[in-house]
Design a protein around this motif. Structure first.
Motif, PDB file in Angstrom:
ATOM      1  N   PRO A   1     -41.492 -19.699 -25.522  1.00 58.56           N
ATOM      2  CA  PRO A   1     -42.382 -20.347 -26.490  1.00 58.56           C
ATOM      3  C   PRO A   1     -42.849 -19.339 -27.544  1.00 58.56           C
ATOM      4  O   PRO A   1     -43.214 -18.209 -27.203  1.00 58.56           O
ATOM      5  N   ILE A   2     -42.808 -19.740 -28.797  1.00 53.76           N
ATOM      6  CA  ILE A   2     -43.335 -18.870 -29.862  1.00 53.76           C
ATOM      7  C   ILE A   2     -44.527 -19.499 -30.574  1.00 53.76           C
ATOM      8  O   ILE A   2     -45.329 -18.787 -31.179  1.00 53.76           O
ATOM      9  N   ASN A   3     -44.633 -20.815 -30.532  1.00 55.34           N
ATOM     10  CA  ASN A   3     -45.775 -21.510 -31.139  1.00 55.34           C
ATOM     11  C   ASN A   3     -46.059 -22.792 -30.362  1.00 55.34           C
ATOM     12  O   ASN A   3     -45.133 -23.417 -29.852  1.00 55.34           O
ATOM     13  N   ILE A   4     -47.322 -23.162 -30.333  1.00 54.88           N
ATOM     14  CA  ILE A   4     -47.700 -24.469 -29.816  1.00 54.88           C
ATOM     15  C   ILE A   4     -48.594 -25.096 -30.877  1.00 54.88           C
ATOM     16  O   ILE A   4     -49.576 -24.484 -31.312  1.00 54.88           O
ATOM     17  N   ALA A   5     -48.195 -26.280 -31.316  1.00 55.63           N
ATOM     18  CA  ALA A   5     -48.932 -26.942 -32.392  1.00 55.63           C
ATOM     19  C   ALA A   5     -49.460 -28.284 -31.939  1.00 55.63           C
ATOM     20  O   ALA A   5     -48.847 -28.957 -31.105  1.00 55.63           O
TER      21      ALA A   5
END
Ligand SMILES: *[C@@H]1O[C@H](CO)[C@@H](O)[C@H](O)[C@H]1NC(C)=O
Ligand SMILES: *[C@@H]1O[C@H](CO)[C@@H](O)[C@H](O)[C@H]1NC(C)=O
Length: 227
Positions: A56-60
């Protein structure tokens, strides 16, 4: 106030938790918290995990509308969606609770989640659809951070195709499906695999009158970006 005092009272512990746990991190900029070790809550949904090596690199938190047109047979067909993608990397555990376990009306979800993200939540970017870049018929889900958190990075977007589609484990006639999307080669470097999970709202009515105008249905969802 758009919600009843009863509902507000039942949400209060979550609001307090969101503030106390999230506020210190909100001053940070883009992708405020490192989510590389975060475990995506796909559970028994039927979605498969991202390929080995991707993290994972981003959670939006995406908040927007699903758009539909009425087909000749009297059912709604998807024509795309638009959503604003807020950085949820520091509060994703809280959002899981808020969206799935606590909140039913979407208006409340948006109010509370934006509050949990802070008065000036970081906008990572935008989600929308473009004509399929491979030339196939249809539109393709696109995620674009170039005008927001990754201004100046010409590759901070990705056009995707849907690889997996399962019913929401929670009220699937109301909440749009959970998805796995994969990057179309050569169409941006933002992410390799994207999930839409923990959806809230977005489903159209079961039937429509052919010839009626397109409709937009509000929705919220968590988007997880893997690379
Ligand atoms: C995020 O955390 C992982 C493991 O804890 C580490 O390897 C990685 O370098 C970190 N990324 C950033 C951008 O700090
Ligand atoms: C969806 O509806 C929104 C709100 O009306 C609009 O801004 C957007 O352009 C529409 N997108 C598509 C693909 O229909």
């Amino acid at each position: 106030m758009r919600f009843s005092s009863f509902k507000f009272a039942s949400l209060t512990p979550f609001i307090i938790f969101a503030f106390t746990s999230a506020t210190p991190s909100l001053q940070r900029s883009f992708a405020g918290c490192n989510v590389s070790q975060a475990v995506i809550p796909i559970g028994q949904s039927g979605l498969t995990v991202a390929p080995a090596g991707q993290k994972p690199i981003n959670i939006a938190l995406g908040v927007g509308t699903q758009n539909y047109t009425c087909s000749a047979s009297g059912t709604f067909a998807s024509i795309g969606a638009v959503a604003t993608l807020f950085d949820a990397s520091c509060i994703f555990e809280v959002i899981d609770d808020l969206t799935i376990k606590t909140i039913t009306p979407l208006e409340i979800a948006i109010d509370i989640l934006q509050t949990a993200l802070g008065k000036s939540p970081t906008i990572l970017g935008h989600h929308f659809f473009i004509d399929n870049p491979t030339g196939a018929v249809g539109v393709s889900p696109t995620f674009d951070f170039r005008s927001n958190s990754e201004r100046g990075n010409p590759e901070a977007f990705v056009v995707t195709s849907k690889s997996e589609d399962v019913k929401s484990p929670n009220n699937p006639t109301h909440n749009v499906d959970w998805l796995q999307l994969i990057a179309i080669p050569g169409q941006g470097e933002l992410a390799s695999t994207i999930y839409r999970i923990l959806t809230l709202g977005g489903q159209p009515p079961a039937s429509c009158a052919p010839g009626c105008a397109p409709i937009t249905v509000p929705y919220a969802a968590n988007y997880w970006f893997f690379k």
